[in-house]
Design an enzyme around this catalytic site. Structure first.
Site, PDB file in Angstrom:
ATOM      1  N   LEU A 236       0.859  -1.181   0.000  1.00 47.58           N
ATOM      2  CA  LEU A 236       0.000   0.000   0.000  1.00 47.58           C
ATOM      3  C   LEU A 236       0.895   1.230   0.000  1.00 47.58           C
ATOM      4  O   LEU A 236       1.997   1.205   0.563  1.00 47.58           O
ATOM      5  CB  LEU A 236      -0.900   0.018   1.241  1.00 47.58           C
ATOM      6  CG  LEU A 236      -1.864  -1.161   1.427  1.00 47.58           C
ATOM      7  CD1 LEU A 236      -2.653  -0.984   2.724  1.00 47.58           C
ATOM      8  CD2 LEU A 236      -2.800  -1.295   0.243  1.00 47.58           C
ATOM      9  N   ASP A 237       0.420   2.314  -0.618  1.00 50.34           N
ATOM     10  CA  ASP A 237       1.161   3.571  -0.569  1.00 50.34           C
ATOM     11  C   ASP A 237       1.354   3.996   0.884  1.00 50.34           C
ATOM     12  O   ASP A 237       0.594   3.605   1.781  1.00 50.34           O
ATOM     13  CB  ASP A 237       0.405   4.673  -1.311  1.00 50.34           C
ATOM     14  CG  ASP A 237       0.355   4.452  -2.814  1.00 50.34           C
ATOM     15  OD1 ASP A 237       1.174   3.669  -3.324  1.00 50.34           O
ATOM     16  OD2 ASP A 237      -0.515   5.056  -3.464  1.00 50.34           O
ATOM     17  N   ARG A 238       2.344   4.829   1.100  1.00 53.22           N
ATOM     18  CA  ARG A 238       2.679   5.251   2.456  1.00 53.22           C
ATOM     19  C   ARG A 238       1.486   5.835   3.203  1.00 53.22           C
ATOM     20  O   ARG A 238       1.252   5.524   4.368  1.00 53.22           O
ATOM     21  CB  ARG A 238       3.825   6.268   2.403  1.00 53.22           C
ATOM     22  CG  ARG A 238       4.317   6.692   3.781  1.00 53.22           C
ATOM     23  CD  ARG A 238       5.485   7.644   3.676  1.00 53.22           C
ATOM     24  NE  ARG A 238       6.052   7.893   4.998  1.00 53.22           N
ATOM     25  CZ  ARG A 238       7.096   8.675   5.221  1.00 53.22           C
ATOM     26  NH1 ARG A 238       7.696   9.280   4.213  1.00 53.22           N
ATOM     27  NH2 ARG A 238       7.543   8.861   6.442  1.00 53.22           N
TER      28      ARG A 238
END
Length: 315
Positions: free
Chosen positions: A132-134
């Site tokens: 997942l993106d940050r």
């Protein structure tokens, strides 16, 4: 972000990392050791937290000197948030990734990653099979054995893993449900962004969506990605004129209806796939975090839960 990179030459060979770093940066040994302690130093692409590590000839050392306009020492985190385990058995561990934490160690980033935290819990390296993106929160699964990691990765690679995301976006007129079929390509005019358009030679990307709430201040959408491309949901929604609230990279608004959007309000709420040992379908769900839950409360609706429902066929 500001960082410094140097290669271990003869003078550094077999020298402790802390001493070599202090010499290269021209700072006291104590300050160099603190940079190592807070996770701002990488040796040969891997984060090092031991200032006593001896360097080998040719090893590349990278140190983050500034991130987000702030020194990693000034921004040194307090106690890490508790690892939120959604499910754990002998093959799989599913956790709820908090927003603001990277999925895995990335050279040039300060602080722990989710893979670090899960590895500490397991006392061994965890098998991360998706990311997942940050700023994105929600369900992330790891394999606890090489065999389980391989089987989980195949679920994603073969498209059998089904995902449900939730997002808050600005007010926009969207059909109640639909499929976004727009290829993705890197945006040459905006480094770090992807664009969803047929005008470029991009990679295929498909997202099904369902509008949960359409209001004058904001909308809430359920997203069912059919492919797993970098920034897919963020770029697809931006192409519809509905960037996710709080998504600075894609010009998402910082608030809506008087409710703040402190980060990109995208949450991986549910994941369904086959268990790596039995093949039986399993579903993991992560509670909606407080920042996004405020929008559901303001809309007076409950977030979806239970089995992931495909879109209804058009009438």
């Amino acid at each position: 972000m500001k960082r410094r990179t140097f290669r271990a030459e003869v003078a550094h060979v077999n020298r402790p990392l802390g001493e070599a770093l202090a010499a290269e940066l021209g700072v006291p040994l104590e300050e160099a050791a603190r940079l190592v302690d807070v996770g701002a130093v990488y040796v040969a692409g891997r984060r090092s937290r031991d200032a006593r590590t001896r360097l080998s000839a040719g090893q590349v050392v990278t140190v983050v000197l500034e991130e987000g306009g702030q020194s990693p020492l000034a921004a040194a985190p307090g106690p890490a948030p508790t690892l939120r385990i959604l499910h754990e058995d002998e093959d799989v561990i599913a956790v709820d990734k908090p927003a603001g934490m990277t999925a895995q160690p990335t050279e040039g980033r300060v602080g722990d990653s989710l893979a670090d935290r899960v590895g500490e819990h397991l006392k061994r390296t965890a098998g991360l099979v998706h990311r997942l993106d940050r700023e994105t929160s929600g369900v992330t699964v790891f394999g606890k054995t090489p065999e389980a990691t391989t089987a989980l990765a195949e679920e994603f690679r073969e498209g059998r893993a089904r995902k449900r995301y939730l997002a808050a976006v600005g007010p926009v007129a969207l059909p109640p449900q639909g499929t976004i079929d727009l290829p993705l390509s890197k945006d040459p005019s905006r480094p770090g962004r992807w664009r969803a358009t047929r005008a470029a030679n991009g990679i295929p990307a498909f997202t099904e969506y369902r509008v949960l709430h359409a209001g004058k201040d904001f909308c809430l959408v359920e997203l069912l990605p059919q492919t797993g491309r970098t920034h897919q949901l963020r770029a697809h929604l931006t192409a519809l004129g509905a960037p996710i609230l709080g998504d600075k990279r894609y010009a998402g608004a910082a608030q809506a209806g008087g409710i703040p959007a402190p980060r990109c309000l995208l949450h991986a709420q549910a994941l369904e796939l086959g268990h790596p040992r039995t093949g039986a379908p399993v579903r993991f769900e992560a509670p909606v975090p407080e920042d996004l839950a405020r929008f559901f409360a303001a809309a007076g609706i409950q977030a979806p839960s239970g089995p992931i429902r495909p879109l209804e066929p058009p009438a």
